[in-house]
Each structure stands twice: as C-alpha cells, then as structure tokens.
Write a protein that holds these residues in place. Structure first.
Motif, PDB file in Angstrom:
ATOM      1  N   GLY A  40      27.010  -8.172 -13.005  1.00  0.00           N
ATOM      2  CA  GLY A  40      27.797  -9.105 -12.208  1.00  0.00           C
ATOM      3  C   GLY A  40      29.224  -8.679 -11.947  1.00  0.00           C
ATOM      4  O   GLY A  40      29.816  -9.069 -10.931  1.00  0.00           O
ATOM      5  N   ASN A  41      29.785  -7.867 -12.833  1.00  0.00           N
ATOM      6  CA  ASN A  41      31.166  -7.401 -12.644  1.00  0.00           C
ATOM      7  C   ASN A  41      31.240  -6.062 -11.922  1.00  0.00           C
ATOM      8  O   ASN A  41      32.328  -5.587 -11.598  1.00  0.00           O
ATOM      9  CB  ASN A  41      31.878  -7.294 -13.994  1.00  0.00           C
ATOM     10  N   GLU A  42      30.077  -5.435 -11.680  1.00  0.00           N
ATOM     11  CA  GLU A  42      30.044  -4.131 -11.011  1.00  0.00           C
ATOM     12  C   GLU A  42      29.557  -4.226  -9.575  1.00  0.00           C
ATOM     13  O   GLU A  42      30.050  -3.513  -8.691  1.00  0.00           O
ATOM     14  CB  GLU A  42      29.124  -3.166 -11.774  1.00  0.00           C
ATOM     15  N   LEU A  43      28.577  -5.101  -9.350  1.00  0.00           N
ATOM     16  CA  LEU A  43      27.976  -5.212  -8.031  1.00  0.00           C
ATOM     17  C   LEU A  43      28.076  -6.641  -7.515  1.00  0.00           C
ATOM     18  O   LEU A  43      28.017  -7.594  -8.283  1.00  0.00           O
ATOM     19  CB  LEU A  43      26.495  -4.808  -8.094  1.00  0.00           C
ATOM     20  N   ARG A  44      28.239  -6.757  -6.227  1.00  0.00           N
ATOM     21  CA  ARG A  44      28.300  -8.083  -5.587  1.00  0.00           C
ATOM     22  C   ARG A  44      26.889  -8.455  -5.153  1.00  0.00           C
ATOM     23  O   ARG A  44      26.342  -7.864  -4.234  1.00  0.00           O
ATOM     24  CB  ARG A  44      29.262  -8.037  -4.405  1.00  0.00           C
ATOM     25  N   MET A  45      26.326  -9.429  -5.859  1.00  0.00           N
ATOM     26  CA  MET A  45      24.913  -9.747  -5.687  1.00  0.00           C
ATOM     27  C   MET A  45      24.700 -11.194  -5.263  1.00  0.00           C
ATOM     28  O   MET A  45      25.452 -12.082  -5.656  1.00  0.00           O
ATOM     29  CB  MET A  45      24.160  -9.486  -6.990  1.00  0.00           C
ATOM     30  N   ALA A  46      23.660 -11.405  -4.480  1.00  0.00           N
ATOM     31  CA  ALA A  46      23.232 -12.752  -4.109  1.00  0.00           C
ATOM     32  C   ALA A  46      21.718 -12.830  -4.277  1.00  0.00           C
ATOM     33  O   ALA A  46      21.009 -11.816  -4.196  1.00  0.00           O
ATOM     34  CB  ALA A  46      23.612 -13.068  -2.664  1.00  0.00           C
TER      35      ALA A  46
END
Length: 220
Positions: free
Chosen positions: A58-64
C-alpha cells in the motif's frame, strides 16, 4: 425462446460487452494502469490475497479494487480494513459474473491517472466470468489445495483465457489427496503459457514472489 434465438441474443450481449470493454481498456492503457481480473471458485482466496497485497504494498503502489459479489459488500469491507484506499463494491444481485458495463459504472469515481494497479475481483465462478471481457490486461485464475487438482480440466475455458494461475493454501498440502504438481500439469495441458505462483495467504509462503511480479508489471 428457441435455441437459435437464444444464441443470437447471447452473441449480441457479448458483442456489446466487448465494445464497452474495449473503451475501458483504451482508458486504462492511456493512464498506464496495470489491470487484472481475478477469477476463481468461491473460497479459493481472492479476497485474502488482495488483503495481503494491499497491506504489504500500500505504501509502494497506488492500488484500487473493484470488488464484485452476488450479495453483500463483506469482501469490500474486508479490503478497506486491510488498508485499501480505493475500494468500489459491485453487488450483482444474483448475476454470476461481472460485465463491462458494471465495471464502467464502478470506474466513474476513480481517477485512473492516480493509479498503478487496478484489481477486479470477479464473482466466485469458473464458468460465466470466462466469457466476459472487462477491459483487463489479463485474467488471473486462483485455485486452492482444498479443491480438486483436476479443476483445470473441468473448467478449461477459464484456464485457457488466463495468463497467470495462483495455487493458494499450499500450507494445507498433505492433508488431502490434492497433488500440486498434477494440478499445475493439468492447467498447463490447457494453457502451456500459464505463469504459476504457489503461495499461502495464511503463512505468507510464496507471497514475496507475487509482490515482486506485481511491481515489475507496473510501468510508469
């Protein structure tokens, strides 16, 4: 309805779905969003895998995540608790699969330019979702060691259309007659190009390989 009319209607439905899916794919491609359609039988571990992924990356990639289910938003709520920042539930109300129109609606309030990865968690079903393009880059099929190792042979369409297979719950190997090598062999008999990950969401074994693969798939 006669069989011929039924086939014509089905073709029209799929044709319209494909048109909408192409629009979705173009938009995702324009914004360089790596998109996966996660498919499996009920209980294989799609939501558990997403929980681990969101919490770890969650702190490395912007995910949905677009979280589909026949009833309730339970899975979507689990993903929010796991740290998911953008979770859009779809309750199909009985439909056994997501379709492109549903995905379009879910994407209305998601800013694609701010994403690296979009996960589409499909309804638990290995039949209907195989025929519906959702605009994804690839389908990722999950199966677990609590199922039959002949499942790829029983549902060849899904395994043929998938690019990745995840074998989950490997911590339970040896507690039944499930044979992991046979399951993988059966899957590759259907699709020789399948990339395979063996992991356990409960113990964490194999998850780092999955995370590394995801990060490599993100091109910005």
């Amino acid at each position: 309805m006669t069989e011929s009319k039924k086939i014509i209607v089905e073709k029209k439905v799929l044709s319209e779905n494909d048109r909408i899916a192409a629009e979705i794919r173009e938009s995702l491609k324009k914004n360089r969003v790596f998109t996966m359609n996660l498919v499996s039988s009920p209980g294989s571990g799609k939501t558990s895998l997403l929980e681990k992924t969101l919490a770890t990356l969650g702190n490395e990639l912007r995910m949905a995540v677009i979280a589909g289910d026949v009833q309730t938003e339970n899975d979507a709520n689990r993903l929010l608790k796991a740290g998911g920042k953008i979770i859009r539930p779809i309750v199909t109300g009985g439909a056994c699969h997501l379709d492109a129109r549903m995905v379009t609606k879910a994407l209305e309030n998601i800013k694609l330019a701010d994403l690296d990865i979009l996960f589409i968690e499909n309804v638990g079903n290995l039949v209907c979702p195989s025929s519906y393009d959702l605009g994804e880059d690839m389908k990722v099929v999950l199966m677990s060691t609590t199922e039959g190792d002949d499942k790829p042979l029983k549902y060849p369409g899904m395994f043929r259309r998938s690019s990745v297979m995840i074998l989950n719950k490997i911590d339970l190997l040896g507690l039944s007659d499930f044979d992991a090598d046979r399951a993988i062999s059966n899957a590759r008999q259907i699709n020789g190009n399948l990339e395979v990950f063996k992991l356990s969401c409960r113990t964490g074994e194999g998850l780092n390989e999955w995370y590394d693969w995801l990060k490599k798939g993100v091109i910005k």
